[in-house]
Design an enzyme around this catalytic site. Structure first.
Site, PDB file in Angstrom:
ATOM      1  N   HIS A 174       6.025 -12.078   0.819  1.00 37.78           N
ATOM      2  CA  HIS A 174       5.217 -12.320   2.019  1.00 37.78           C
ATOM      3  C   HIS A 174       5.705 -13.510   2.855  1.00 37.78           C
ATOM      4  O   HIS A 174       4.889 -14.280   3.387  1.00 37.78           O
ATOM      5  CB  HIS A 174       3.755 -12.511   1.587  1.00 37.78           C
ATOM      6  CG  HIS A 174       2.739 -12.106   2.592  1.00 37.78           C
ATOM      7  ND1 HIS A 174       2.535 -12.789   3.770  1.00 37.78           N
ATOM      8  CD2 HIS A 174       1.857 -11.071   2.610  1.00 37.78           C
ATOM      9  CE1 HIS A 174       1.557 -12.205   4.450  1.00 37.78           C
ATOM     10  NE2 HIS A 174       1.131 -11.158   3.773  1.00 37.78           N
ATOM     11  N   HIS A 225      -4.286  -7.912  -1.518  1.00 34.92           N
ATOM     12  CA  HIS A 225      -3.208  -8.701  -2.130  1.00 34.92           C
ATOM     13  C   HIS A 225      -3.509  -9.167  -3.555  1.00 34.92           C
ATOM     14  O   HIS A 225      -3.265 -10.329  -3.913  1.00 34.92           O
ATOM     15  CB  HIS A 225      -2.886  -9.899  -1.241  1.00 34.92           C
ATOM     16  CG  HIS A 225      -2.201  -9.537   0.057  1.00 34.92           C
ATOM     17  ND1 HIS A 225      -1.459  -8.400   0.230  1.00 34.92           N
ATOM     18  CD2 HIS A 225      -2.151 -10.201   1.250  1.00 34.92           C
ATOM     19  CE1 HIS A 225      -0.971  -8.368   1.471  1.00 34.92           C
ATOM     20  NE2 HIS A 225      -1.384  -9.440   2.107  1.00 34.92           N
ATOM     21  N   GLU A 243       6.965  -6.708   4.973  1.00 33.98           N
ATOM     22  CA  GLU A 243       6.624  -6.609   3.551  1.00 33.98           C
ATOM     23  C   GLU A 243       6.949  -5.208   3.057  1.00 33.98           C
ATOM     24  O   GLU A 243       6.242  -4.258   3.396  1.00 33.98           O
ATOM     25  CB  GLU A 243       5.133  -6.884   3.354  1.00 33.98           C
ATOM     26  CG  GLU A 243       4.652  -8.180   3.954  1.00 33.98           C
ATOM     27  CD  GLU A 243       3.152  -8.153   4.283  1.00 33.98           C
ATOM     28  OE1 GLU A 243       2.346  -7.829   3.403  1.00 33.98           O
ATOM     29  OE2 GLU A 243       2.795  -8.441   5.432  1.00 33.98           O
TER      30      GLU A 243
HETATM   31  C1  GLA Z   1      -0.867  -8.807   5.182  1.00 37.79           C
HETATM   32  C2  GLA Z   1      -2.026  -8.036   5.687  1.00 37.79           C
HETATM   33  C3  GLA Z   1      -2.660  -8.785   6.786  1.00 37.79           C
HETATM   34  C4  GLA Z   1      -3.078 -10.150   6.326  1.00 37.79           C
HETATM   35  C5  GLA Z   1      -1.878 -10.892   5.815  1.00 37.79           C
HETATM   36  C6  GLA Z   1      -2.287 -12.224   5.261  1.00 37.79           C
HETATM   37  O1  GLA Z   1       0.186  -8.757   6.015  1.00 37.79           O
HETATM   38  O2  GLA Z   1      -1.681  -6.740   6.104  1.00 37.79           O
HETATM   39  O3  GLA Z   1      -3.763  -8.064   7.259  1.00 37.79           O
HETATM   40  O4  GLA Z   1      -4.005 -10.044   5.302  1.00 37.79           O
HETATM   41  O5  GLA Z   1      -1.251 -10.142   4.835  1.00 37.79           O
HETATM   42  O6  GLA Z   1      -3.048 -12.988   6.117  1.00 37.79           O
END
Ligand code: GLA
Length: 384
Positions: free
Chosen positions: A219, A145, A349
């Protein structure tokens, strides 16, 4: 008795005058006025400060159906989405916090804009035009991220405006060459729009002066029964994807595209999320290869049977991460002092595939100076 009533009146009047003065100082209202009814409006207030100096805003967007979206220019975070159920009761259906301070002290990307690269890049490394780049390893050995200070933790410039049938907030951020290890100055614009059709539209745009990987997403953790009210395991989900990208034990795609048919990954027809989640190690945290062929299409639908709330997702992106809130563990207390346990929210997402910079077989995520990065995702709310 009369004296007491008089005293009460004076106190109430005093309170009303003070609060309206405070509003005048801190808030800015704009809206569309038709007859006596306010149709749509945006309110901007101070949410707090970063480093004791930089003011952070909280925007409240309201449409003519009384749907409310609250968002802040810190991390581009959507803090609340209030939508009606089938009896016209409103609930806040995204996880988050009441105060800016909670957002500043760390959280798992609640409601945020994620970038420069959403999801994981294996070992925090990729090679572009013969040069190897090293990014932060902030998720075991992998990069997640956007790194240590991704777009979810930066202050965006912001501007709000009202159109005929919608209200919007535009966010701007210039990510400097070398920031979090990525090449090129990347200027990013994200527009959040609330329409009178109960849609939250997110439009992403970016330009660079050097080739660089870009993969932006949003997110929010949704719980259509209301944030903090329980888990999402009885939500019914449809994802229009015949394939997904299987992952290794560190959640990096193997590179293969695998058919979902006859497996616990299959959401091509609506399925109760909890019915097969135990068959998925760790819970759902996978990228689906959408059937949209790169065109704007409905790619997912989420339905909560007790409230009748429905959320449809539309996008042009080739992928979507379905994350079932597996890492929530009761250690976070959110809005209204509700504790967020495992699976209390889920994320849808829209994105390019994880680790694409190291997977030549996946659609390219490299943005070149002569091109514009851009796409739109719509989350649309209704009831049934
Ligand atoms: C995304 C990732 C997850 C986790 C979340 C945040 O969805 O795929 O593995 O890192 O973000 O906790």
């Amino acid at each position: 008795m009369k004296k007491n009533i008089l005293l009460l009146c004076i106190i109430v009047a005093g309170f009303l005058i003070t609060s309206s003065c405070m509003n005048n100082q801190q808030e800015k209202f704009s809206g569309n006025q038709k007859s006596n009814k306010t149709l749509m409006q945006i309110k901007r207030e101070i949410f707090g400060t970063v480093n004791d100096t930089v003011p952070i805003y909280l925007y409240t967007l309201i449409n003519e159906n009384d749907m409310v979206v609250k968002l802040t220019n810190y991390g581009g975070i959507v803090t609340s989405i209030l939508v009606p159920d089938n009896k016209h009761n409103f609930d806040d259906i995204v996880l988050g916090f009441d105060s800016l301070n909670n957002y500043l002290t760390g959280h798992p990307y609640f409601g945020a804009i994620v970038g420069r690269y959403a999801n994981r890049i294996a070992n925090g490394k990729f090679t572009l035009e013969g040069k190897e780049y090293t990014l932060a390893a902030n998720n075991g050995k992998n990069h997640l991220h956007g790194g240590i200070k991704g777009f979810d933790k930066v202050v965006w410039d912001s501007k709000d405006y009202v159109d005929k049938d919608s209200v919007s907030v535009s966010l701007f951020y210039l990510s400097q060459d070398g920031e979090e290890g990525y090449p090129g100055n990347l200027s990013v614009k994200v527009i959040y729009t609330l329409t009178n059709d109960n849609e939250l539209k997110i439009k992403y745009e970016a330009h660079t002066d050097q080739p660089t990987p870009v993969n932006l997403t949003h997110h929010s953790y949704f719980n259509l029964a209301g944030a903090g009210s329980g888990d999402i395991l009885d939500h019914i989900l449809m994802i229009d994807a015949d394939m997904y990208t299987p992952v290794d034990e560190t959640l990096i795609p193997t590179g293969e595209l695998k058919k979902v048919k006859n497996t616990e990954m299959d959401f091509t027809t609506p399925h109760n999320i909890g019915s097969r989640i135990k068959e998925v190690e760790g819970g759902y945290d996978h990228n689906y290869v959408l059937n949209n062929g790169g065109k704007m299409a409905k790619v997912a639908e989420l339905y909560e049977p007790h409230t009748g709330r429905v959320m449809e997702v539309f996008t042009t992106e080739p992928g979507m991460q379905f994350y079932s809130g597996n890492f929530l563990d009761g250690s976070i207390t959110g809005k209204n002092r509700k504790i967020y346990q495992k699976h209390y929210g889920l994320c849808l997402e829209t994105q390019h595939f994880p680790d694409s910079p190291n997977k030549p077989g996946f659609p390219s995520v490299i943005l070149y100076p002569e091109n514009t990065y851009g796409y739109t995702t719509i989350y649309k709310f209704s009831t049934r």
